[in-house]
Design a protein around this motif. Sequence first.
Motif, PDB file in Angstrom:
ATOM      1  N   VAL A  69      -3.140 -14.395   6.737  1.00 21.90           N
ATOM      2  CA  VAL A  69      -4.454 -14.945   7.059  1.00 21.90           C
ATOM      3  C   VAL A  69      -5.059 -14.116   8.185  1.00 21.90           C
ATOM      4  CG1 VAL A  69      -5.733 -16.992   7.798  1.00 21.90           C
ATOM      5  CG2 VAL A  69      -3.694 -17.227   6.371  1.00 21.90           C
ATOM      6  N   VAL A  70      -6.296 -13.651   7.975  1.00 17.34           N
ATOM      7  CA  VAL A  70      -6.907 -12.719   8.914  1.00 17.34           C
ATOM      8  C   VAL A  70      -8.342 -13.138   9.219  1.00 17.34           C
ATOM      9  CG1 VAL A  70      -5.464 -10.827   8.077  1.00 17.34           C
ATOM     10  CG2 VAL A  70      -7.740 -11.166   7.092  1.00 17.34           C
ATOM     11  N   SER A  71      -8.887 -12.577  10.306  1.00 17.11           N
ATOM     12  CA  SER A  71     -10.249 -12.921  10.725  1.00 17.11           C
ATOM     13  C   SER A  71     -11.172 -11.721  10.819  1.00 17.11           C
ATOM     14  CB  SER A  71     -10.213 -13.640  12.076  1.00 17.11           C
ATOM     15  OG  SER A  71      -9.607 -12.816  13.063  1.00 17.11           O
ATOM     16  N   THR A  72     -10.660 -10.522  10.515  1.00 16.46           N
ATOM     17  CA  THR A  72     -11.503  -9.328  10.555  1.00 16.46           C
ATOM     18  C   THR A  72     -11.231  -8.463   9.325  1.00 16.46           C
ATOM     19  OG1 THR A  72      -9.937  -7.851  11.697  1.00 16.46           O
ATOM     20  CG2 THR A  72     -11.306  -9.301  13.078  1.00 16.46           C
ATOM     21  N   PRO A  73     -12.202  -7.640   8.920  1.00 13.21           N
ATOM     22  CA  PRO A  73     -11.984  -6.739   7.781  1.00 13.21           C
ATOM     23  C   PRO A  73     -10.822  -5.772   8.011  1.00 13.21           C
ATOM     24  CG  PRO A  73     -14.334  -6.939   8.257  1.00 13.21           C
ATOM     25  CD  PRO A  73     -13.612  -7.616   9.382  1.00 13.21           C
ATOM     26  N   ALA A  74     -10.688  -5.262   9.231  1.00 14.13           N
ATOM     27  CA  ALA A  74      -9.592  -4.326   9.518  1.00 14.13           C
ATOM     28  C   ALA A  74      -8.242  -5.003   9.346  1.00 14.13           C
ATOM     29  CB  ALA A  74      -9.742  -3.774  10.940  1.00 14.13           C
ATOM     30  N   GLN A  75      -8.153  -6.255   9.765  1.00 12.84           N
ATOM     31  CA  GLN A  75      -6.914  -6.997   9.577  1.00 12.84           C
ATOM     32  C   GLN A  75      -6.617  -7.230   8.099  1.00 12.84           C
ATOM     33  OE1 GLN A  75      -7.610 -10.566  11.842  1.00 12.84           O
ATOM     34  NE2 GLN A  75      -7.020  -9.635  13.796  1.00 12.84           N
ATOM     35  N   ALA A  76      -7.668  -7.405   7.301  1.00 17.10           N
ATOM     36  CA  ALA A  76      -7.480  -7.592   5.859  1.00 17.10           C
ATOM     37  C   ALA A  76      -6.885  -6.336   5.238  1.00 17.10           C
ATOM     38  CB  ALA A  76      -8.811  -7.936   5.195  1.00 17.10           C
ATOM     39  N   ARG A  77      -7.365  -5.195   5.653  1.00 18.52           N
ATOM     40  CA  ARG A  77      -6.819  -3.932   5.139  1.00 18.52           C
ATOM     41  C   ARG A  77      -5.361  -3.777   5.542  1.00 18.52           C
ATOM     42  NH1 ARG A  77      -9.866   1.854   5.107  1.00 18.52           N
ATOM     43  NH2 ARG A  77      -8.200   3.074   4.140  1.00 18.52           N
ATOM     44  N   ALA A  78      -5.062  -4.082   6.793  1.00 20.61           N
ATOM     45  CA  ALA A  78      -3.683  -3.965   7.275  1.00 20.61           C
ATOM     46  C   ALA A  78      -2.769  -4.951   6.541  1.00 20.61           C
ATOM     47  CB  ALA A  78      -3.647  -4.223   8.781  1.00 20.61           C
ATOM     48  N   ALA A  79      -3.285  -6.127   6.253  1.00 24.95           N
ATOM     49  CA  ALA A  79      -2.490  -7.134   5.538  1.00 24.95           C
ATOM     50  C   ALA A  79      -2.174  -6.656   4.132  1.00 24.95           C
ATOM     51  CB  ALA A  79      -3.252  -8.458   5.488  1.00 24.95           C
ATOM     52  N   ALA A  80      -3.160  -6.080   3.450  1.00 26.73           N
ATOM     53  CA  ALA A  80      -2.939  -5.573   2.101  1.00 26.73           C
ATOM     54  C   ALA A  80      -1.904  -4.449   2.110  1.00 26.73           C
ATOM     55  CB  ALA A  80      -4.258  -5.077   1.504  1.00 26.73           C
ATOM     56  N   GLU A  81      -1.968  -3.603   3.113  1.00 24.14           N
ATOM     57  CA  GLU A  81      -0.997  -2.514   3.228  1.00 24.14           C
ATOM     58  C   GLU A  81       0.399  -3.080   3.489  1.00 24.14           C
ATOM     59  OE1 GLU A  81      -2.728  -0.259   6.382  1.00 24.14           O
ATOM     60  OE2 GLU A  81      -4.040   0.918   5.052  1.00 24.14           O
TER      61      GLU A  81
ATOM     62  N   SER B  32      -7.663 -15.200   3.372  1.00 24.46           N
ATOM     63  CA  SER B  32      -6.246 -14.999   3.092  1.00 24.46           C
ATOM     64  C   SER B  32      -6.107 -13.805   2.162  1.00 24.46           C
ATOM     65  CB  SER B  32      -5.649 -16.246   2.440  1.00 24.46           C
ATOM     66  OG  SER B  32      -4.316 -16.010   2.040  1.00 24.46           O
ATOM     67  N   VAL B  33      -5.212 -12.905   2.507  1.00 23.46           N
ATOM     68  CA  VAL B  33      -4.903 -11.757   1.651  1.00 23.46           C
ATOM     69  C   VAL B  33      -3.543 -12.051   1.031  1.00 23.46           C
ATOM     70  CG1 VAL B  33      -4.565  -9.267   1.531  1.00 23.46           C
ATOM     71  CG2 VAL B  33      -6.204 -10.231   3.170  1.00 23.46           C
ATOM     72  N   GLU B  34      -3.523 -12.192  -0.283  1.00 22.30           N
ATOM     73  CA  GLU B  34      -2.351 -12.744  -0.965  1.00 22.30           C
ATOM     74  C   GLU B  34      -1.829 -11.794  -2.043  1.00 22.30           C
ATOM     75  OE1 GLU B  34      -2.200 -17.126  -1.715  1.00 22.30           O
ATOM     76  OE2 GLU B  34      -2.380 -16.491  -3.796  1.00 22.30           O
ATOM     77  N   ARG B  35      -0.513 -11.739  -2.123  1.00 18.72           N
ATOM     78  CA  ARG B  35       0.112 -10.946  -3.170  1.00 18.72           C
ATOM     79  C   ARG B  35      -0.237 -11.522  -4.541  1.00 18.72           C
ATOM     80  NH1 ARG B  35       4.407  -7.482  -3.248  1.00 18.72           N
ATOM     81  NH2 ARG B  35       4.912  -7.957  -1.075  1.00 18.72           N
TER      82      ARG B  35
ATOM     83  N   GLY C  15       2.036  -4.457   0.423  1.00 19.10           N
ATOM     84  CA  GLY C  15       2.551  -3.375  -0.404  1.00 19.10           C
ATOM     85  C   GLY C  15       2.451  -3.604  -1.898  1.00 19.10           C
ATOM     86  N   ALA C  16       1.537  -4.456  -2.326  1.00 20.76           N
ATOM     87  CA  ALA C  16       1.371  -4.757  -3.749  1.00 20.76           C
ATOM     88  C   ALA C  16       0.305  -3.852  -4.360  1.00 20.76           C
ATOM     89  CB  ALA C  16       0.981  -6.219  -3.945  1.00 20.76           C
ATOM     90  N   ASP C  17       0.388  -3.658  -5.677  1.00 22.75           N
ATOM     91  CA  ASP C  17      -0.633  -2.865  -6.349  1.00 22.75           C
ATOM     92  C   ASP C  17      -1.998  -3.532  -6.268  1.00 22.75           C
ATOM     93  OD1 ASP C  17       1.236  -0.979  -7.084  1.00 22.75           O
ATOM     94  OD2 ASP C  17       1.657  -1.908  -9.021  1.00 22.75           O
ATOM     95  N   LYS C  18      -1.995  -4.851  -6.377  1.00 25.74           N
ATOM     96  CA  LYS C  18      -3.232  -5.615  -6.269  1.00 25.74           C
ATOM     97  C   LYS C  18      -2.999  -6.828  -5.383  1.00 25.74           C
ATOM     98  CE  LYS C  18      -5.106  -4.407 -10.840  1.00 25.74           C
ATOM     99  NZ  LYS C  18      -5.660  -4.932 -12.122  1.00 25.74           N
ATOM    100  N   VAL C  19      -4.067  -7.241  -4.680  1.00 24.69           N
ATOM    101  CA  VAL C  19      -4.000  -8.451  -3.876  1.00 24.69           C
ATOM    102  C   VAL C  19      -5.254  -9.283  -4.145  1.00 24.69           C
ATOM    103  CG1 VAL C  19      -2.601  -7.426  -2.052  1.00 24.69           C
ATOM    104  CG2 VAL C  19      -5.098  -7.358  -1.873  1.00 24.69           C
ATOM    105  N   VAL C  20      -5.230 -10.518  -3.688  1.00 30.47           N
ATOM    106  CA  VAL C  20      -6.376 -11.400  -3.809  1.00 30.47           C
ATOM    107  C   VAL C  20      -6.884 -11.723  -2.411  1.00 30.47           C
ATOM    108  CG1 VAL C  20      -7.238 -13.586  -4.726  1.00 30.47           C
ATOM    109  CG2 VAL C  20      -5.367 -12.411  -5.873  1.00 30.47           C
ATOM    110  N   VAL C  21      -8.176 -11.561  -2.223  1.00 28.28           N
ATOM    111  CA  VAL C  21      -8.820 -11.931  -0.962  1.00 28.28           C
ATOM    112  C   VAL C  21      -9.515 -13.270  -1.191  1.00 28.28           C
ATOM    113  CG1 VAL C  21     -10.528 -11.288   0.780  1.00 28.28           C
ATOM    114  CG2 VAL C  21      -9.123  -9.516  -0.305  1.00 28.28           C
TER     115      VAL C  21
END
Length: 271
Positions: A24-36, A97-100, A39-45
């Motif tokens: 769970v993140v509050s900034t776009p940069a955190q969303a990118r870091a969370a997706a990284e 939320s950035v989710e696998r 480590g999944a091919d695709k994530v859901v925001v």
Amino acid sequence: MNLHEYQAKALMKAYGMPVPEHQVVSTPAQARAAAELLGADKVVVKAQVHGGGRGRAGGVRLVDTPREAEEHAQDLLGTRLVTNHTNALGQPVNLVSVERICDIAAELFLGMFINDSGNEAVIIASRDGGTDIETVAARTPEKIHSVAVDLRTGLLAAQIHQLTEGLGLSANQAGQFEDLLAKLYRLFVDKDLTLVEISPLVINTAGELVCLDARIHIDGDALDRHQDLFAMRDVSQTDFSAVREQRRQSLQSACKRACAHAFASRTRERD
């Protein structure tokens, strides 16, 4: 009191129920870091707001790369999401939320709510989790299964078996469902919940049950006994109590329609 999806999932995870890995993140940069980090091919925001209908309102985004996660988070954060569970002003999106991603083989529905008398917890389940439960009740009520649990005696093994049998699960999935349902009921009672929905409760391609989305409402009069839940209160979110009650009534109506259909079917069989 309502909870955000990520808060509902945290409670479920604490009770041993399976939920997808997410951040769970509050900034776009955190969303990118969370997706990284995932480590999944695709994530859901997913926009975190009180109320359902986020997917149809554009609040749930499937993305292919961490950069896209950042871009979609940028698009959502700081806006107001209007859904069929909000008013025209919508709810503010302060978190995502950035989710696998989950490889889905089947979608179920599982819900629980306090009935009008206040003495029973009604559990409702359906094999058709990819469709609104109201639509299932109207078109195929035979696919809805429910039991009324006396809160004084608790959830019985026979009631768990009745729901499991109605869903037509494999032996392995039935065992998982029975374990999950027992844990959900314990959470419901322990935390003085008034409504829970897991929609969908999915079976992934490995044959495992996963709580993909979750909604929880808590009895506001019981919050003095649950300071941990009171601390989760988000005052930025409007409490649409009328919508919440309408949702409970919808679930109750779906149960009644399914019961009426089952009674009519048994009557025809006797005739």
